[in-house]
Structure formats: C-alpha cells, structure tokens
Design a protein around this motif. Structure first.
Motif, PDB file in Angstrom:
ATOM      1  N   ILE A 111     -26.502 -86.310   6.324  1.00  0.00           N
ATOM      2  CA  ILE A 111     -26.919 -86.455   4.916  1.00  0.00           C
ATOM      3  C   ILE A 111     -28.378 -86.051   4.747  1.00  0.00           C
ATOM      4  O   ILE A 111     -28.755 -85.420   3.744  1.00  0.00           O
ATOM      5  N   GLU A 112     -29.226 -86.382   5.740  1.00  0.00           N
ATOM      6  CA  GLU A 112     -30.656 -86.029   5.683  1.00  0.00           C
ATOM      7  C   GLU A 112     -30.885 -84.529   5.569  1.00  0.00           C
ATOM      8  O   GLU A 112     -31.886 -84.086   5.006  1.00  0.00           O
ATOM      9  N   THR A 113     -29.983 -83.719   6.119  1.00  0.00           N
ATOM     10  CA  THR A 113     -30.174 -82.265   6.110  1.00  0.00           C
ATOM     11  C   THR A 113     -30.010 -81.663   4.713  1.00  0.00           C
ATOM     12  O   THR A 113     -30.446 -80.542   4.465  1.00  0.00           O
ATOM     13  N   GLY A 114     -29.358 -82.385   3.807  1.00  0.00           N
ATOM     14  CA  GLY A 114     -29.063 -81.840   2.490  1.00  0.00           C
ATOM     15  C   GLY A 114     -27.987 -80.776   2.524  1.00  0.00           C
ATOM     16  O   GLY A 114     -27.834 -80.007   1.561  1.00  0.00           O
ATOM     17  N   ALA A 115     -27.230 -80.720   3.598  1.00  0.00           N
ATOM     18  CA  ALA A 115     -26.199 -79.692   3.747  1.00  0.00           C
ATOM     19  C   ALA A 115     -25.023 -79.938   2.808  1.00  0.00           C
ATOM     20  O   ALA A 115     -24.663 -81.088   2.531  1.00  0.00           O
ATOM     21  N   GLU A 116     -24.443 -78.853   2.341  1.00  0.00           N
ATOM     22  CA  GLU A 116     -23.196 -78.927   1.581  1.00  0.00           C
ATOM     23  C   GLU A 116     -22.005 -79.022   2.508  1.00  0.00           C
ATOM     24  O   GLU A 116     -20.969 -79.589   2.154  1.00  0.00           O
ATOM     25  N   VAL A 117     -22.163 -78.429   3.706  1.00  0.00           N
ATOM     26  CA  VAL A 117     -21.056 -78.320   4.656  1.00  0.00           C
ATOM     27  C   VAL A 117     -21.536 -78.675   6.049  1.00  0.00           C
ATOM     28  O   VAL A 117     -22.629 -78.257   6.469  1.00  0.00           O
ATOM     29  N   LEU A 118     -20.733 -79.454   6.761  1.00  0.00           N
ATOM     30  CA  LEU A 118     -20.964 -79.705   8.185  1.00  0.00           C
ATOM     31  C   LEU A 118     -19.958 -78.881   8.965  1.00  0.00           C
ATOM     32  O   LEU A 118     -18.750 -78.950   8.711  1.00  0.00           O
ATOM     33  N   CYS A 119     -20.443 -78.108   9.922  1.00  0.00           N
ATOM     34  CA  CYS A 119     -19.602 -77.211  10.709  1.00  0.00           C
ATOM     35  C   CYS A 119     -19.621 -77.637  12.172  1.00  0.00           C
ATOM     36  O   CYS A 119     -20.635 -78.117  12.681  1.00  0.00           O
ATOM     37  N   ALA A 120     -18.508 -77.446  12.855  1.00  0.00           N
ATOM     38  CA  ALA A 120     -18.419 -77.676  14.298  1.00  0.00           C
ATOM     39  C   ALA A 120     -17.274 -76.833  14.842  1.00  0.00           C
ATOM     40  O   ALA A 120     -16.470 -76.292  14.075  1.00  0.00           O
ATOM     41  N   GLY A 121     -17.189 -76.746  16.163  1.00  0.00           N
ATOM     42  CA  GLY A 121     -16.120 -75.986  16.790  1.00  0.00           C
ATOM     43  C   GLY A 121     -14.955 -76.831  17.226  1.00  0.00           C
ATOM     44  O   GLY A 121     -14.020 -76.317  17.850  1.00  0.00           O
ATOM     45  N   ASP A 122     -14.998 -78.129  16.918  1.00  0.00           N
ATOM     46  CA  ASP A 122     -13.902 -79.041  17.261  1.00  0.00           C
ATOM     47  C   ASP A 122     -13.497 -79.815  16.016  1.00  0.00           C
ATOM     48  O   ASP A 122     -14.294 -80.584  15.472  1.00  0.00           O
ATOM     49  N   ARG A 123     -12.256 -79.646  15.587  1.00  0.00           N
ATOM     50  CA  ARG A 123     -11.786 -80.323  14.382  1.00  0.00           C
ATOM     51  C   ARG A 123     -11.663 -81.829  14.586  1.00  0.00           C
ATOM     52  O   ARG A 123     -11.704 -82.600  13.621  1.00  0.00           O
ATOM     53  N   SER A 124     -11.528 -82.266  15.831  1.00  0.00           N
ATOM     54  CA  SER A 124     -11.420 -83.698  16.110  1.00  0.00           C
ATOM     55  C   SER A 124     -12.698 -84.433  15.710  1.00  0.00           C
ATOM     56  O   SER A 124     -12.655 -85.456  15.025  1.00  0.00           O
ATOM     57  N   CYS A 125     -13.850 -83.910  16.105  1.00  0.00           N
ATOM     58  CA  CYS A 125     -15.116 -84.537  15.745  1.00  0.00           C
ATOM     59  C   CYS A 125     -15.370 -84.425  14.247  1.00  0.00           C
ATOM     60  O   CYS A 125     -15.890 -85.358  13.625  1.00  0.00           O
ATOM     61  N   LEU A 126     -14.991 -83.282  13.661  1.00  0.00           N
ATOM     62  CA  LEU A 126     -15.140 -83.131  12.211  1.00  0.00           C
ATOM     63  C   LEU A 126     -14.255 -84.123  11.457  1.00  0.00           C
ATOM     64  O   LEU A 126     -14.643 -84.605  10.391  1.00  0.00           O
ATOM     65  N   MET A 127     -13.087 -84.417  11.995  1.00  0.00           N
ATOM     66  CA  MET A 127     -12.206 -85.403  11.377  1.00  0.00           C
ATOM     67  C   MET A 127     -12.888 -86.775  11.360  1.00  0.00           C
ATOM     68  O   MET A 127     -12.861 -87.492  10.346  1.00  0.00           O
ATOM     69  N   HIS A 128     -13.519 -87.112  12.467  1.00  0.00           N
ATOM     70  CA  HIS A 128     -14.194 -88.402  12.600  1.00  0.00           C
ATOM     71  C   HIS A 128     -15.392 -88.484  11.642  1.00  0.00           C
ATOM     72  O   HIS A 128     -15.498 -89.426  10.837  1.00  0.00           O
ATOM     73  N   ILE A 129     -16.268 -87.496  11.708  1.00  0.00           N
ATOM     74  CA  ILE A 129     -17.462 -87.511  10.857  1.00  0.00           C
ATOM     75  C   ILE A 129     -17.078 -87.354   9.388  1.00  0.00           C
ATOM     76  O   ILE A 129     -17.609 -88.032   8.505  1.00  0.00           O
ATOM     77  N   GLY A 130     -16.144 -86.447   9.128  1.00  0.00           N
ATOM     78  CA  GLY A 130     -15.719 -86.194   7.753  1.00  0.00           C
ATOM     79  C   GLY A 130     -15.107 -87.410   7.100  1.00  0.00           C
ATOM     80  O   GLY A 130     -15.310 -87.659   5.906  1.00  0.00           O
ATOM     81  N   GLY A 131     -14.357 -88.191   7.883  1.00  0.00           N
ATOM     82  CA  GLY A 131     -13.777 -89.414   7.342  1.00  0.00           C
ATOM     83  C   GLY A 131     -14.852 -90.384   6.897  1.00  0.00           C
ATOM     84  O   GLY A 131     -14.763 -91.005   5.833  1.00  0.00           O
TER      85      GLY A 131
END
Length: 257
Positions: free
Chosen positions: A199-219
């Motif tokens: 959230i501190e980055t002000g990013a619109e999108v968080l990107c990664a190469g593993d959907r598992s970690c994105l699922m965790h953070i995105g949730g």
C-alpha cells in the motif's frame, strides 16, 4: 524451433486459468508454439513439503514431458520443486532410473522469465501496460529457482509501466503453501507487514511470478479494500497496446438498481 510444452500448475489450472492463457498468448506472439499435454497434473510440492513423497507424480511428470525440448512453468515455486525434489523423491523410493530421468527433464524445465531471457534471448516482449506496478519477488523465485532479476528486466522494458520499489522486497509474504495453514497466526502477521508495504508504494497493481503468493496477498488487500489489483507476470507481459485500446472501446456493463 524447440518443441515446447506448458506446465500450467494445478493452482493456475484450477483457480487462475488466465495466467495459463496469458503465457501461451505471450509465447505465441514471440513466435514460439506451445504444446499443452492434457495428462499433466500436480508437481507434488505440497505433498512433499508435508512429508508425503509421491513417486507416481514424479513418474507422470517425466512421462508427460520427456518428449519436449523445454517445459515452461509460470511458477518459480513449482519449477523449484521439479528441480530439487523430483530426483530426491525417486531416490528415496530406491528408483535410480527414475531419478536420472527426473533430473534430465528437470534440466529442461524453465520458469517463465528464465525461458524468455535464457532460451529465447528476449528482454523486450513488446508489452504495453500503462499502470503503476510493484513487483514482489517470491521466496522460491529468489532462493530455490534463483530467477534473480529476470522478471524485473522484463518489466523494465514494458511500455507505459511505472515501477514502484517495494520496501523489504526480499521478505516472505507469509504464504508458504501449507505454512499458512499450519501457522495461521504467524502467516497473518507476515501478511499484514507485506500488505502495508504494498500500500505504501501507491501501486495500482502488485505483480509476482507465483499466483499462490498473489492469492495470499491479494486476499488480504481485498479484505481491507486497498484498491490494489494482483496480476501474474505473464498477464502483464502478454498485455499489448491494441489490447488496451480494445478494452477501452468495450461497452460498459449496465448497473441494474
């Protein structure tokens, strides 16, 4: 032209099929045909990490992908499992022949960014993504598959993108597969730290190469309504200017009240 197969991973196949489609779309745009063997299934990582060595899954992976020059995997975590666990599982079962076969196929198995840069020799894939993006290098991408800065090298060549540096980028998000289930309190605390940094980055999108970690953070980000989307590396790299224009021209869905 090498004969290439996609190992889509069970998580992508079952929950996030857009990642698999984006991977194929990206590779075909670069002139690389991709096969998709229908007999593929799980790499067995979650079993192995819980102490269950599933030799049949290793044998299946070897049989399904033995005829290909390269196997592309949109997951550093699964790539690491294939490289570092499959031969170990076979040897634990006393099957040295299978271990040798597993090592041979693992040697031709590449995480997506590795395949693009090391095999195809491409760092600019012709992508267009006009958004502010933070990149989270997952633990397995850093420490097991060791993809290094390859994903960032690819992202830096995406037209329109604005990359935001993620604080404490090398720290775990708390997922770790079964770790999150076995240690939920610790996992939740680690997730809270990672969410705050995103959230501190002000990013619109968080990107990664593993959907598992994105699922965790995105949730977690969705629960606090942070307004940050999560996208796999393949989805950003597969994005094009013409695709964005088509999306902008698409009719808006009518809101029924």
């Amino acid at each position: 032209m090498p004969r290439v197969a996609l190992f889509t991973t069970c998580l992508v196949d079952g929950l996030f099929p857009d990642v698999g489609r984006a991977t194929v779309r990206l590779l075909e745009r670069l002139g690389q045909p991709v096969g998709f063997p229908l007999e593929q299934t799980c790499c067995g990582q979650m079993h192995t990490n819980s102490g269950y060595f599933e030799t049949d899954l290793v044998r299946r992976y070897v049989r399904v992908f033995a005829g290909y020059d390269a196997v592309v995997v949109p997951s550093a975590s699964c790539t690491g499992s294939i490289r570092h666990q499959h031969a170990q599982i076979a040897r634990a079962a006393g099957d040295e022949r299978l271990a040798a076969q597993a090592e041979a196929v693992a040697g031709r198995t590449y995480e997506l960014s590795e395949f693009l840069i090391d095999v195809l020799g491409v760092e600019d894939v012709g992508a267009y993504f006009p958004h502010r993006v933070a990149y989270h290098p997952t633990c397995h991408s850093l420490r097991i598959a060791r993809v290094g800065d390859r994903p960032l090298r690819l992202l830096r060549n995406v037209r329109g993108i604005r990359l935001a540096e993620l604080p404490n980028w090398d720290q775990c998000c708390g997922f770790g597969g079964t770790f999150a289930m076995k240690n939920p309190d610790v996992s939740a605390a680690m997730l809270a730290d990672k969410m705050e940094e995103v959230i501190e980055t002000g990013a619109e999108v968080l990107c990664a190469g593993d959907r598992s970690c994105l699922m965790h953070i995105g949730g977690g980000l969705e629960r606090v309504r942070a307004g940050v989307r999560t996208l796999h590396l393949a989805e950003i790299l597969a994005s094009t200017e013409s695709g964005h224009r088509a999306s902008e021209r698409a009719p808006r869905a009518e809101v029924l009240r």
